[in-house]
Design a protein around this motif. Structure first.
Motif, PDB file in Angstrom:
ATOM      1  N   VAL A  56       0.827  -1.196   0.000  1.00  0.00           N
ATOM      2  CA  VAL A  56       0.000   0.000   0.000  1.00  0.00           C
ATOM      3  C   VAL A  56       0.864   1.250   0.000  1.00  0.00           C
ATOM      4  O   VAL A  56       0.550   2.250  -0.639  1.00  0.00           O
ATOM      5  N   VAL A  87      -2.352  -5.567   7.224  1.00  0.00           N
ATOM      6  CA  VAL A  87      -2.536  -4.358   6.422  1.00  0.00           C
ATOM      7  C   VAL A  87      -4.027  -4.068   6.226  1.00  0.00           C
ATOM      8  O   VAL A  87      -4.448  -2.907   6.242  1.00  0.00           O
ATOM      9  N   THR A  91      -5.727  -0.684   7.228  1.00  0.00           N
ATOM     10  CA  THR A  91      -6.469   0.090   6.241  1.00  0.00           C
ATOM     11  C   THR A  91      -7.823   0.507   6.797  1.00  0.00           C
ATOM     12  O   THR A  91      -8.243   1.670   6.664  1.00  0.00           O
ATOM     13  N   ASP A  92      -8.519  -0.428   7.433  1.00  0.00           N
ATOM     14  CA  ASP A  92      -9.801  -0.100   8.058  1.00  0.00           C
ATOM     15  C   ASP A  92      -9.625   0.960   9.137  1.00  0.00           C
ATOM     16  O   ASP A  92     -10.462   1.870   9.289  1.00  0.00           O
ATOM     17  N   THR A  94      -7.286   3.318   9.323  1.00  0.00           N
ATOM     18  CA  THR A  94      -7.044   4.624   8.709  1.00  0.00           C
ATOM     19  C   THR A  94      -8.327   5.204   8.124  1.00  0.00           C
ATOM     20  O   THR A  94      -8.574   6.417   8.212  1.00  0.00           O
ATOM     21  N   ARG A  95      -9.147   4.378   7.540  1.00  0.00           N
ATOM     22  CA  ARG A  95     -10.428   4.864   7.014  1.00  0.00           C
ATOM     23  C   ARG A  95     -11.345   5.351   8.129  1.00  0.00           C
ATOM     24  O   ARG A  95     -12.138   6.277   7.935  1.00  0.00           O
ATOM     25  N   THR A 117      -0.184   2.667   5.523  1.00  0.00           N
ATOM     26  CA  THR A 117      -1.404   3.195   4.909  1.00  0.00           C
ATOM     27  C   THR A 117      -1.315   4.700   4.672  1.00  0.00           C
ATOM     28  O   THR A 117      -2.338   5.348   4.440  1.00  0.00           O
ATOM     29  N   LEU A 120      -3.293   6.304   1.936  1.00  0.00           N
ATOM     30  CA  LEU A 120      -4.742   6.276   2.086  1.00  0.00           C
ATOM     31  C   LEU A 120      -5.247   7.361   3.036  1.00  0.00           C
ATOM     32  O   LEU A 120      -6.457   7.593   3.118  1.00  0.00           O
TER      33      LEU A 120
END
Length: 262
Positions: A56, A87, A91-92, A94-95, A117, A120
């Motif tokens: 990523v 990862v 990712t979740d 960071t979202r 991340t 993102l």
């Protein structure tokens, strides 16, 4: 004997990745001469089989196995699957919270960032390359990891790095007693934080703070998950008060999924 063309092309891609290291789609196109659409299809198949992964942090492709014709540096068994799971949890995270998460694993006398991340995150951050090694004594991830080790293992790492200015405690003008106090404070807080004098491994400061918690697999610490933010935004304690709980929850989910790989 007639060769299978698609298999041969896939092996060509794998050899380029094993020989040249991390590659972009454009670099693979230049190295193989294959159409980019063909490369995308082959990479999708190789990723599905966990032979190749795309990080990523930089969007580059990396091979997870050693090729017989090339000197490779393969990941340990199941390591690629484990990285994918962690990862995904990062990712979740960071979202949900916006701030980027770096994934570290211990590697000898340092910590290695296997992915991040940061691309993102909606916040502009100092970029980080996958596979960058960072100080085990100065970084939030390193201190978090050390806080989970028995004292004898920490002492062995300190002794092993004593003559290496880059990786030793001397870089931060710390003594073993200072380190022991910092690790005790880390355990009491429930997260690792950077030493005040640690500014990353680039020639100029990355101007970041970070907090870190362990990701476990069974009875061992598999790696470390962090959240990073600009130093000017919030003091460490204020950031942790708001974001430690979601970081711990994400690391806990990743740990549960890693247990299923055992």
């Amino acid at each position: 004997m007639k060769q299978v063309r698609s298999l041969d092309r896939g092996l060509d891609l794998m050899e380029v990745l094993a020989r040249e290291g991390a590659q972009t789609l454009a670099q693979l196109h230049a190295a193989t001469g294959l159409p980019k659409s063909t490369i995308r299809r082959l990479l999708a198949t190789l990723q599905a089989r966990r032979i190749v992964r795309q990080t990523v942090s930089d969007g580059r492709y990396r091979i997870n196995i050693a090729m017989p014709s090339v000197l490779g540096d393969p990941l340990p068994p199941l390591a690629a699957a484990a990285i994918d799971l962690v990862v995904a949890a990062a990712t979740d995270l960071t979202r949900d919270v916006g701030w980027p998460s770096d994934i570290h694993v211990p590697e000898g006398v340092a910590m290695r960032i296997v992915d991040s991340t940061r691309p993102l995150s909606p916040f502009h951050m100092f970029t980080v390359e996958a596979n960058r090694r960072v100080s085990i004594f100065g970084s939030a991830a390193g201190l978090c990891y050390l806080s989970t080790l028995p004292p004898a293992a920490v002492a062995a790492l300190e002794a092993r790095t004593r003559d290496d200015l880059r990786w030793s405690l001397a870089r931060f003008r710390m003594t073993p007693a200072d380190l022991e106090a910092e690790l005790a404070a880390t355990r009491a807080r429930g997260y690792g934080r950077r030493l005040p004098g640690y500014v990353g491994e680039s020639p100029r400061s990355d101007e970041l703070f970070a907090i870190a918690v362990p990701v476990r697999q069974g009875d061992r610490v598999w790696g470390i998950m962090t959240l990073a933010w600009p130093r000017a935004h919030l003091p460490v304690e204020d950031f942790a008060a708001r974001f430690l709980a979601p970081l711990q929850a994400a690391a806990g989910r990743a740990s549960t999924q890693l247990d299923d790989l055992l």
